[in-house]
Design a protein around this motif. Structure first.
Motif, short mmCIF file in Angstrom:
data_model
loop_
_atom_site.label_atom_id
_atom_site.label_comp_id
_atom_site.label_asym_id
_atom_site.label_seq_id
_atom_site.Cartn_x
_atom_site.Cartn_y
_atom_site.Cartn_z
N HIS A 14 0.43 -1.32 0.03
CA HIS A 14 0.02 -0.20 -0.14
C HIS A 14 0.99 0.94 -0.25
CE1 HIS A 14 -0.02 1.06 4.42
NE2 HIS A 14 0.57 1.00 4.14
N HIS A 28 5.13 0.26 -0.39
CA HIS A 28 5.96 -0.61 0.06
C HIS A 28 4.76 -1.45 0.60
CE1 HIS A 28 4.49 2.06 2.81
NE2 HIS A 28 4.38 1.49 3.84
N HIS A 30 4.32 -4.77 3.89
CA HIS A 30 4.04 -5.01 5.12
C HIS A 30 3.13 -6.96 5.35
CE1 HIS A 30 4.11 -0.79 6.69
NE2 HIS A 30 3.80 -0.93 6.44
#
Ligand SMILES: [Zn+2]
Length: 75
Positions: A14, A28, A30
């Protein structure tokens, strides 16, 4: 009313739209822990709200390794 919840992990990307400079404005990734809640007034013919594997297929299958900004786009 019948309820189930299923917690699962996804990897997804996101980017944030912020009012200040930030590296989070770039795309990036997660690892996310998400919990899905389902409810139904009645159980299905198999005695379930929904099969957990179906929840995983629909939610994990849709979001994992995706871009959340695109997949969860606001109206
Ligand atoms: Zn982030």
């Amino acid at each position: 009313m019948y309820y189930i919840k299923k917690t699962m992990e996804i990897s997804a990307s996101h980017s944030l739209t912020l009012s200040y400079p930030s590296k989070c404005s770039s795309l990036h990734g997660h690892n996310w822990t998400i919990t899905v809640f389902c409810k139904s007034k009645e159980l299905n013919k198999d005695g379930m709200v929904v099969d957990f594997s179906e929840v995983k297929r629909r939610v994990h299958g849709y979001l994992d390794h995706g871009n959340l900004n695109e997949l969860l786009e606001k109206d």
